[in-house]
Design an enzyme around this catalytic site. Structure first.
Site, short mmCIF file in Angstrom:
data_model
loop_
_atom_site.label_atom_id
_atom_site.label_comp_id
_atom_site.label_asym_id
_atom_site.label_seq_id
_atom_site.Cartn_x
_atom_site.Cartn_y
_atom_site.Cartn_z
N HIS A 1 12.33 37.74 52.00
CA HIS A 1 13.61 38.15 51.41
C HIS A 1 13.52 39.60 50.98
CE1 HIS A 1 17.53 37.53 49.49
NE2 HIS A 1 17.10 38.43 48.64
N ASP B 1 25.14 29.30 43.25
CA ASP B 1 24.77 30.66 43.65
C ASP B 1 25.72 31.21 44.71
OD1 ASP B 1 22.88 32.99 43.79
OD2 ASP B 1 22.82 32.31 45.87
N ARG C 1 29.45 38.52 41.97
CA ARG C 1 28.68 39.68 41.52
C ARG C 1 29.02 40.92 42.34
NH1 ARG C 1 23.33 37.83 42.98
NH2 ARG C 1 22.60 39.89 42.36
N SER D 1 19.23 34.26 41.91
CA SER D 1 19.94 34.11 43.18
C SER D 1 18.95 33.98 44.33
CB SER D 1 20.86 35.31 43.40
OG SER D 1 21.50 35.23 44.67
N LYS E 1 17.71 29.84 46.18
CA LYS E 1 17.87 29.51 47.60
C LYS E 1 16.52 29.25 48.27
CE LYS E 1 20.45 33.18 48.61
NZ LYS E 1 20.99 33.78 47.38
#
Length: 431
Positions: free
Chosen positions: A84, A163, A170, A185, A189
Site C-alpha cells: 500500500h 471506511d 475525507r 483507513s 482494509k
C-alpha cells in the site's frame, strides 16, 4: 450505553480521548447511516485538529474492520502479500508491482482506492482501460487469485464499509492528512482482506500527505504496530515525493507509462522503486530467492498484467483515452531544472480534470500532465517542460496559474534524490 454524534464530536473537539464504546458506536452508526455526513465531517475535522493517540487509532481501526466482513484467503497454493502507498503524484507503482510480484510466485490481493486530494487513485487509473471492472464479488476476487495470482480491485461491499464511506468524505472535507484516519483507513482494509504480509510505501515530501520525514516515520510505525498486533507481517519503505514519480500524472497517461515499464521501456525511477518494493514483498512472504529484475526483464510480468486486466473485463490491447487539447509549457531560460514541485503538478492535474471536487464527480481519464524533464536535466530557453492534457480547454488557465513557480531553473549541478530514503521494520529503522 447510548451515545450521540454530537456528544462524540464535542469530546474530540475539546481535545478529549474517545472511549472504546464511543468509537465503536460512531463507526457502526455511520456505516448504518444513522450518523449524518455533516456530523462525520465535523468529527473528522476534530480528529485532524486534535489527533488521536495510539490506542484510539487502534480501536478506530478495529471498529472499521468490524463494520464488515473479513476475507478468508486460506487454501491458496501461494503465499499472500500486499503493498500500500500512502499516496503520491504520478504514483503508478501498483500497476507494475502487482503483476510483477505475482509473476514471481506470490498471490497479491491488491485492494485499492480512488484519488484523494491532489494524489491519484489506482482504480481511477485502471478504469481508463475499456471494459475494466473495479468492483468484484468475493468469489470473483478469490477465483482471480487462484487462477491469475493477482487482483487489483475495490474493497468488496462487505469489507470495511465504514471506511468506504469515510474515504470519499475525507477527500472533499480537507481531512485527508490526518495520521490516525490515514492509518485506520489503510489497515482496516488490509486486515480485513486477509493477507499474510504487507509492505507499505510511505511517501514524504511536498507532494505527500506527510511532508516531513518525522511525520512519515511516525505514520509508518503506527501502521506497522497495527498490522503486527493483528498478525500481519508488516514493514515499510519511506520514499521521496517532492518530484512527480515517473513522467506522467493522470489516469490514462499513467496506465500507458506503467505498460512501458512492464515492457522494459519506462522511466528509471519507476522501475527502481518497483524493484525495491518487490524485493521487500518477496522477502516478507518467503520468496527472497526470486530476482524480480530478471522476471521483469523476461516479459513474464507484462504477460501477467495482460491476464490480470483481461480477468477483470478489460481489453489490454484497447486504445486508451487521449485528451482533445494539449498545451505545452516551455522554459523561459536555459540552465538545469532544479525543482519540479509534486504538489503543484498534482493539483494542476486535478484542475485539468484528473481528480474530483465532489464525491459524485467523474474523473476525466485523459486529463493530466506529462513531465518532459526531471530535476537535474539541462534545458535551453524555449524547451518544452510540461504538457497539459485536458478535454476542457477552459481548465488550462487555472492549471497554469497553479503551476506558476512550480519549477526552478538554476545553474550548476542538481543532486537527484535516492529511490528509498529509509526502511522501517517493526520498531527499528535502517537509514
Amino acid at each position: 450505553m447510548s451515545h450521540s454524534a454530537v456528544e462524540v464530536i464535542r469530546v474530540k473537539r475539546d481535545g478529549g480521548r474517545l472511549s472504546t464504546e464511543q468509537i465503536h458506536w460512531v463507526v457502526d452508526a455511520y456505516a448504518r447511516g444513522e450518523v449524518a455526513e455533516e456530523q462525520m465531517s465535523a468529527l473528522a475535522m476534530a480528529i485532524l485538529l486534535r489527533g488521536m493517540d495510539d490506542s484510539e487509532t487502534a480501536r478506530w481501526t478495529t471498529a472499521m474492520v468490524e463494520s464488515g466482513e473479513a476475507l478468508d484467503l486460506g487454501g491458496l497454493d501461494r503465499p499472500t502479500v500486499d503493498k500500500h502507498s500512502t499516496g503520491g503524484v504520478g504514483d503508478k507503482i501498483t500497476l507494475v508491482l502487482t503483476p510483477l510480484v505475482a509473476a514471481c510466485g506470490a498471490a497479491v490481493p491488491q485492494l485499492s482506492g480512488r484519488g484523494l486530494g491532489h494524489t491519484g487513485g489506482t482504480l481511477d487509473k485502471l478504469e481508463s482501460i475499456p471494459g475494466w471492472r473495479a468492483r468484484l464479488s468475493t468469489s470473483e476476487l478469490r477465483r482471480n487469485l487462484d487462477e491469475v495470482g493477482a487482483v487489483i480491485c475495490a474493497p468488496t461491499e462487505g469489507i470495511a464499509p465504514a471506511d468506504r464511506r469515510m474515504y470519499a468524505l475525507r477527500d472533499v472535507t480537507g481531512t485527508v492528512e490526518s495520521v490516525p484516519l490515514i492509518a485506520a483507513s489503510i489497515m482496516s482494509k488490509k486486515i480485513a482482506e486477509g493477507t499474510d504480509s504487507l509492505v507499505l510505501d510511505v511517501k514524504c515530501g511536498s507532494g505527500a500527505f506527510m511532508t516531513e520525514p518525522e511525520r512519515a516515520r511516525r505514520l509508518a510505525r503506527t501502521l506497522i504496530a497495527i498490522g503486527t498486533d493483528n498478525g500481519v507481517r508488516t514493514s515499510a519503505l519511506l520514499t521521496p515525493m517532492s518530484t512527480p514519480l515517473g513522467a506522467t500524472v493522470g489516469n490514462a497517461l499513467e496506465v500507458e507509462e506503467a505498460v512501458r515499464v512492464l515492457r522494459g521501456r519506462g522511466p528509471s525511477d519507476v522501475t527502481e522503486l518497483t524493484l525495491a518494493l518487490a524485493r521487500e514483498m518477496l522477502a516478507a512472504c518467503g520468496l527472497s530467492d526470486v530476482d524480480p529484475a530478471r522476471v521483469l526483464e523476461s516479459g513474464a510480468a507484462y504477460r501477467q498484467w495482460r491476464a490480470l486486466v483481461a480477468a477483470q473485463g478489460g481489453d489490454p490491447d484497447a486504445e486508451l483515452p487521449e485528451a482533445a487539447h494539449v498545451h505545452t509549457l516551455c522554459a523561459t531560460r536555459g540552465g538545469t531544472l532544479g525543482e519540479l514541485d509534486a504538489r503543484a503538478i498534482g493539483e494542476a492535474a486535478w484542475l485539468l480534470g484528473a481528480g474530483r471536487a465532489r464525491k459524485e464527480d467523474e474523473v476525466r481519464h485523459a486529463a493530466g500532465i506529462r513531465c518532459l524533464v526531471k530535476p537535474g536535466d539541462r534545458v535551453s530557453e524555449g524547451d518544452p517542460l510540461l504538457e497539459l492534457h485536458t478535454d476542457e480547454p477552459s481548465t488550462i488557465e487555472d492549471a497554469l496559474r497553479r503551476l506558476h513557480g512550480a519549477h526552478e531553473i538554476t545553474e550548476g549541478e542538481v543532486r537527484r534524490q535516492p529511490t528509498v530514503l529509509e526502511r522501517v521494520g517493526g520498531a527499528d529503522a535502517e537509514v
